[in-house]
Motif scaffolding. Sequence first.
Motif, short mmCIF file in Angstrom:
data_model
loop_
_atom_site.label_atom_id
_atom_site.label_comp_id
_atom_site.label_asym_id
_atom_site.label_seq_id
_atom_site.Cartn_x
_atom_site.Cartn_y
_atom_site.Cartn_z
N LEU A 114 89.03 -10.56 37.72
CA LEU A 114 88.34 -11.80 37.36
C LEU A 114 86.85 -11.60 37.13
CD1 LEU A 114 91.07 -12.83 38.57
CD2 LEU A 114 89.80 -14.82 39.37
N ARG A 150 91.62 -13.97 33.27
CA ARG A 150 91.90 -15.22 33.98
C ARG A 150 93.40 -15.36 34.24
NH1 ARG A 150 87.63 -14.87 35.39
NH2 ARG A 150 85.82 -16.21 35.09
N GLU A 192 96.99 -16.95 34.44
CA GLU A 192 97.65 -17.98 33.64
C GLU A 192 98.90 -18.53 34.33
OE1 GLU A 192 98.54 -16.55 29.72
OE2 GLU A 192 96.55 -17.12 28.98
N ALA A 227 97.78 -12.33 34.47
CA ALA A 227 96.40 -12.47 34.02
C ALA A 227 96.32 -12.21 32.52
CB ALA A 227 95.50 -11.50 34.77
N TRP A 256 93.47 -11.41 29.34
CA TRP A 256 92.12 -10.96 29.00
C TRP A 256 91.88 -11.28 27.53
CZ3 TRP A 256 90.48 -5.09 29.25
CH2 TRP A 256 89.08 -5.01 29.33
N ARG A 275 93.05 -24.38 36.53
CA ARG A 275 92.62 -23.09 36.02
C ARG A 275 91.79 -22.37 37.08
NH1 ARG A 275 88.93 -23.01 32.53
NH2 ARG A 275 88.14 -25.11 32.95
N VAL A 292 88.75 -20.28 37.72
CA VAL A 292 87.53 -20.09 36.94
C VAL A 292 86.61 -19.02 37.53
CG1 VAL A 292 87.57 -22.40 35.96
CG2 VAL A 292 86.42 -22.02 38.16
N TYR A 311 89.52 -17.34 45.51
CA TYR A 311 89.71 -17.89 44.17
C TYR A 311 88.99 -19.23 44.08
CZ TYR A 311 93.56 -14.58 43.41
OH TYR A 311 94.32 -13.45 43.25
#
Length: 270
Positions: free
Chosen positions: A124, A130, A132, A157, A159, A239, A241, A249
Amino acid sequence: MSGLELRELHGMAEFGSASLLYADIWGTGPAGAPVSAEVMRALAHAGNYVAGAYEDGRLVGASVGFFGAPTGTTLHSHITGAAMGRGIGLALKLHQRQWALTRGLKRITWTYDPLIRRNAYFNLVKLGARPEEYLRSFYGAMDDAINGGDETDRVLAAWDLSASPATPETPDLDPPADAAHGVRDDRGRPELGSTDAEFVLIDLPDDIESLRREDPGAARAWRLAVRQTLGGLLSDGARVVGFHNRRSYVVHRATPSLTHPAHRTRSHLS
């Protein structure tokens, strides 16, 4: 890093070296390596990504990926393993990124264990990928040095290759003061809290791999807590972030709701 050679692998000898490297990293023994030399040979022959990192002529990292859906846009990185703490993993991912861009791809996806803090931070913060999707027991139970016989929950994840890669100066995300704490580390055990806020923090344990060996009950409690909160929030459209303080997280919810199943206060999983 200087002195590191990154290139695609060719021939059974090189694929065999990569398979042995994986076996050493995952602690499986050669027969149980996560990817065999034969599979790497087939993937490379079909035009997929099979690459290694060499230091002074010695293989110190390897990565295997294959084309994924949507067709023509995505490379799925199946496995990347490298010696820790020397920037080899990052160098491999950047090599993989350039390989994908050269072929007109727009994103790279991969799965990772959402409970391993260093992996979350790497994915991250250092790469800018990120999460999904939360995938429950994706590979079933795996009895190796990393998974320790636990169920293999994973996060998918993604990219975005159109964005500039993260840099060492990329700042950590500071969550707002009114962020809820969906999972809090309470003396080594997960404590479930409220998720009814625009931003939700989800703590991770200090060392889930050690917990799996030394306290499987605590490891299971962490998996269930993160599965319930992170998995539930992602399925509701929230989401991730950022990753705060190399521990938590940071999840953004567009429409906080009191009906989410993880909405509770001061509850422990055991």
